[in-house]
Design a protein around this motif. Structure first.
Motif, mmCIF file in Angstrom:
data_model
loop_
_atom_site.group_PDB
_atom_site.id
_atom_site.type_symbol
_atom_site.label_atom_id
_atom_site.label_comp_id
_atom_site.label_asym_id
_atom_site.label_seq_id
_atom_site.Cartn_x
_atom_site.Cartn_y
_atom_site.Cartn_z
ATOM 1 N N ASP A 139 0.795 -1.222 0.000
ATOM 2 C CA ASP A 139 0.000 0.000 0.000
ATOM 3 C C ASP A 139 0.831 1.277 0.000
ATOM 4 O OD1 ASP A 139 0.981 -0.171 2.558
ATOM 5 O OD2 ASP A 139 -0.946 0.120 3.565
ATOM 6 N N ARG A 140 2.151 1.139 -0.219
ATOM 7 C CA ARG A 140 2.970 2.356 -0.174
ATOM 8 C C ARG A 140 4.329 2.130 -0.836
ATOM 9 N NH1 ARG A 140 3.165 6.021 5.153
ATOM 10 N NH2 ARG A 140 0.948 5.911 4.604
ATOM 11 N N ILE A 141 4.794 3.148 -1.541
ATOM 12 C CA ILE A 141 6.157 3.182 -2.059
ATOM 13 C C ILE A 141 6.990 4.018 -1.102
ATOM 14 C CG2 ILE A 141 7.641 3.848 -3.982
ATOM 15 C CD1 ILE A 141 5.689 1.563 -4.600
ATOM 16 N N ASN A 142 8.034 3.465 -0.561
ATOM 17 C CA ASN A 142 8.879 4.156 0.409
ATOM 18 C C ASN A 142 10.210 4.512 -0.247
ATOM 19 O OD1 ASN A 142 7.127 3.975 2.827
ATOM 20 N ND2 ASN A 142 7.423 1.775 2.569
ATOM 21 N N ASP A 143 10.177 5.581 -1.024
ATOM 22 C CA ASP A 143 11.327 5.971 -1.827
ATOM 23 C C ASP A 143 12.573 6.176 -0.981
ATOM 24 O OD1 ASP A 143 10.129 5.978 -4.362
ATOM 25 O OD2 ASP A 143 9.263 7.960 -4.030
ATOM 26 N N ASP A 144 13.672 5.573 -1.437
ATOM 27 C CA ASP A 144 14.999 5.792 -0.840
ATOM 28 C C ASP A 144 15.076 5.389 0.624
ATOM 29 O OD1 ASP A 144 16.083 6.831 -3.219
ATOM 30 O OD2 ASP A 144 15.274 8.809 -2.772
ATOM 31 N N GLU A 145 14.236 4.428 1.050
ATOM 32 C CA GLU A 145 14.198 4.046 2.462
ATOM 33 C C GLU A 145 14.649 2.610 2.675
ATOM 34 O OE1 GLU A 145 10.408 4.904 4.247
ATOM 35 O OE2 GLU A 145 10.345 6.945 3.405
ATOM 36 N N LEU A 146 15.421 2.399 3.742
ATOM 37 C CA LEU A 146 15.782 1.083 4.251
ATOM 38 C C LEU A 146 15.064 0.871 5.573
ATOM 39 C CD1 LEU A 146 19.677 1.157 3.754
ATOM 40 C CD2 LEU A 146 18.001 0.050 2.263
ATOM 41 N N TRP A 147 14.450 -0.295 5.745
ATOM 42 C CA TRP A 147 13.780 -0.649 7.000
ATOM 43 C C TRP A 147 14.365 -1.962 7.493
ATOM 44 C CZ3 TRP A 147 7.784 0.222 7.251
ATOM 45 C CH2 TRP A 147 7.447 1.460 6.710
ATOM 46 N N ASP A 148 14.454 -2.109 8.819
ATOM 47 C CA ASP A 148 14.978 -3.380 9.328
ATOM 48 C C ASP A 148 14.037 -4.546 9.034
ATOM 49 O OD1 ASP A 148 13.088 -2.641 11.277
ATOM 50 O OD2 ASP A 148 14.614 -2.189 12.777
ATOM 51 N N THR A 190 25.224 1.907 21.017
ATOM 52 C CA THR A 190 24.452 1.030 21.897
ATOM 53 C C THR A 190 24.382 -0.415 21.427
ATOM 54 O OG1 THR A 190 22.352 1.441 20.755
ATOM 55 C CG2 THR A 190 22.986 2.988 22.524
ATOM 56 N N GLY A 191 24.562 -0.674 20.131
ATOM 57 C CA GLY A 191 24.325 -2.007 19.579
ATOM 58 C C GLY A 191 22.887 -2.231 19.176
ATOM 59 N N LEU A 192 21.984 -1.296 19.538
ATOM 60 C CA LEU A 192 20.582 -1.401 19.152
ATOM 61 C C LEU A 192 20.405 -0.967 17.702
ATOM 62 C CD1 LEU A 192 19.064 0.140 22.392
ATOM 63 C CD2 LEU A 192 19.186 -2.299 21.806
ATOM 64 N N TRP A 193 19.197 -1.211 17.175
ATOM 65 C CA TRP A 193 18.898 -0.865 15.784
ATOM 66 C C TRP A 193 17.788 0.172 15.727
ATOM 67 C CZ3 TRP A 193 19.896 -3.850 10.919
ATOM 68 C CH2 TRP A 193 21.043 -4.639 11.031
ATOM 69 N N PHE A 194 17.943 1.112 14.788
ATOM 70 C CA PHE A 194 16.861 2.035 14.475
ATOM 71 C C PHE A 194 15.906 1.374 13.488
ATOM 72 C CE2 PHE A 194 20.459 5.125 15.226
ATOM 73 C CZ PHE A 194 19.993 5.566 16.464
ATOM 74 N N HIS A 195 14.671 1.899 13.432
ATOM 75 C CA HIS A 195 13.657 1.310 12.562
ATOM 76 C C HIS A 195 14.016 1.488 11.092
ATOM 77 C CE1 HIS A 195 9.040 1.029 11.557
ATOM 78 N NE2 HIS A 195 9.744 0.108 10.953
ATOM 79 N N GLY A 196 14.470 2.690 10.714
ATOM 80 C CA GLY A 196 14.702 2.912 9.300
ATOM 81 C C GLY A 196 15.736 3.980 9.023
ATOM 82 N N TRP A 197 16.050 4.111 7.746
ATOM 83 C CA TRP A 197 16.987 5.112 7.226
ATOM 84 C C TRP A 197 16.446 5.639 5.913
ATOM 85 C CZ3 TRP A 197 21.498 7.724 8.222
ATOM 86 C CH2 TRP A 197 22.165 8.291 7.128
ATOM 87 N N THR A 198 16.575 6.933 5.685
ATOM 88 C CA THR A 198 16.226 7.513 4.403
ATOM 89 C C THR A 198 17.421 8.227 3.799
ATOM 90 O OG1 THR A 198 14.799 9.081 3.223
ATOM 91 C CG2 THR A 198 15.318 9.607 5.520
ATOM 92 N N ARG A 212 10.007 -4.262 18.073
ATOM 93 C CA ARG A 212 9.823 -5.345 17.112
ATOM 94 C C ARG A 212 10.874 -5.272 16.005
ATOM 95 N NH1 ARG A 212 4.595 -5.325 16.481
ATOM 96 N NH2 ARG A 212 4.420 -4.298 14.455
ATOM 97 N N GLY A 213 11.271 -4.055 15.627
ATOM 98 C CA GLY A 213 12.348 -3.943 14.657
ATOM 99 C C GLY A 213 13.627 -4.574 15.166
ATOM 100 N N ASN A 214 13.936 -4.341 16.428
ATOM 101 C CA ASN A 214 15.115 -4.978 17.007
ATOM 102 C C ASN A 214 14.950 -6.491 17.061
ATOM 103 O OD1 ASN A 214 17.475 -3.224 18.368
ATOM 104 N ND2 ASN A 214 15.600 -2.015 18.270
ATOM 105 N N SER A 215 13.721 -6.936 17.291
ATOM 106 C CA SER A 215 13.513 -8.386 17.358
ATOM 107 C C SER A 215 13.612 -9.035 15.986
ATOM 108 C CB SER A 215 12.159 -8.703 18.002
ATOM 109 O OG SER A 215 11.064 -8.528 17.110
#
Length: 361
Positions: A139-148, A190-198, A212-215
């Motif tokens: 339902d969406r185009i997420n231009d130039d985005e990386l998600w975990d 921290t070693g933790l992960w962010f949800h996304g990057w643009t 949940r992204g970290n999981s």
């Protein structure tokens, strides 16, 4: 901790809950092609169902339960007869469980759709400028985005099918995706992960350390190491990444045994799909010798938190609904809770992993 008999009874209850999931009009999320989106019902080809099927497939691999194999085969027979949806990151998720089914049975009817799907990923899937797959969904185009999320929904399939088919190019692509996502989403401090990057502004959106992204990462990395033969340097690097992350997550575990939906924000609600998947990773990591007794203890606390949230109807409670990219932290605090396929699946994975401990007792 529950006995083997009680764990198995809980698992059977979770499976029945998964199969009974139905969309009842709670969320209106039309797809880009105008069709109705169904991210709840079991009999729908989307990412929550794909993760749910993965839990069933892993359970079948470990227990050999013929009834679970029948559920999987019936589901894929129905879906393939209907025809597959348009390809994107999230509609790839159901292919992962199919790859496990095929790797065990070698039934040729399962390979053709996977082979075609994998070839189209390599040739057609939109990529960001770094070569990471752009997180486009139904339902969406997420231009130039990386998600975990992409790593669990897509890269694990490439690794699993590639390994089973002797396709080193697919395994290599999966490994690359894990490495490039690590570069942009893993927080060195921290070693933790962010949800996304643009790449539109070069930032991590709200810098959300989303549970949940970290999981997806903790469970996904450990499963990647199991599903495919990786080059030694890649294996060593990803082993360190997941070890560092899990050590950080242990320090943020709530007294209840759960993790908050923003892992570093105790004011955000406790979320059970992430708790289950992180607990699964901790118990599995301990079994594999990656972590010490603290990992086992934290995993068992997560197990207790998860089992307390399994209702008499087999539904896992306090699971946050599908989560888009947030541009502020309040967005994550406000995500509603609702039973989902991934909530059921992650609980199944955790309880199946706990069976290993119960058998030793």
């Amino acid at each position: 901790m529950l006995s083997s008999k009680d764990l198995r009874a809980k698992i059977d209850l979770l499976v029945e809950g998964l199969k009974s999931l139905r969309h009842e009009g709670e969320f209106d999320e039309p797809n880009l092609d105008g069709t109705a989106g169904d991210y709840v019902s079991f009999d729908s080809w989307e990412w929550p169902q794909g993760v749910g099927l993965y839990g069933l497939a892993q359970m079948w691999r470990i227990t050999g339960d013929a009834s679970i194999r029948a559920v999987l085969e019936d589901w894929y027979d129905r879906q393939l007869a209907k025809g597959l949806p348009a390809q994107n990151v999230n509609t790839t998720a159901p292919m992962l469980a199919l790859s496990l089914l095929w790797r065990e049975t070698r039934d040729p009817k399962w390979e053709a759709p996977m082979r075609d799907w994998a070839e189209r990923i390599l040739a057609e899937m939109p990529r960001t400028r770094c070569g990471g797959f752009q997180h486009n969904v139904s339902d969406r185009i997420n231009d130039d985005e990386l998600w975990d999320d992409t790593l669990f929904m897509l890269a694990l399939f490439l690794a699993s099918y590639g390994q089973g088919a002797g396709r080193a190019d697919l395994v290599e692509e999966a490994a690359f995706q894990f490495l490039i996502h690590t570069q942009y989403l893993s927080e060195r401090e921290t070693g933790l992960w962010f949800h996304g990057w643009t790449f539109d502004g070069n930032h991590n959106f709200a810098r959300a350390r989303w549970a949940r992204g970290n999981s997806w990462i903790s469970a996904g990395v450990l499963d990647l190491l199991e599903l495919a033969e990786l080059p030694g340097a890649v294996r060593r690097h990803l082993t360190w990444i997941v070890t560092d992350q899990l050590e950080a997550l242990i320090a943020l575990q709530a007294d209840s045994g759960a993790w908050h939906t923003l892992v570093d924000d105790p004011a955000s609600y406790e979320e059970i799909s992430a708790t289950s998947a992180i607990g699964y990773a901790l118990l599995k990591g301990h079994r594999l010798g990656l972590g010490g007794e603290a990992w086992r203890a934290a995993g068992l606390r997560a197990l207790d938190a998860t089992t307390r949230n399994i209702g008499a109807d087999g539904m896992v409670g306090n699971v946050s609904y599908g989560t888009r990219m947030g541009h502020d932290l309040q967005f994550y605090r406000d995500i509603p809770v609702h039973p989902t396929g991934y909530g059921q699946s992650m609980a199944i994975l955790l309880l199946v992993e706990a069976l290993n401990i119960a058998k030793e007792a």
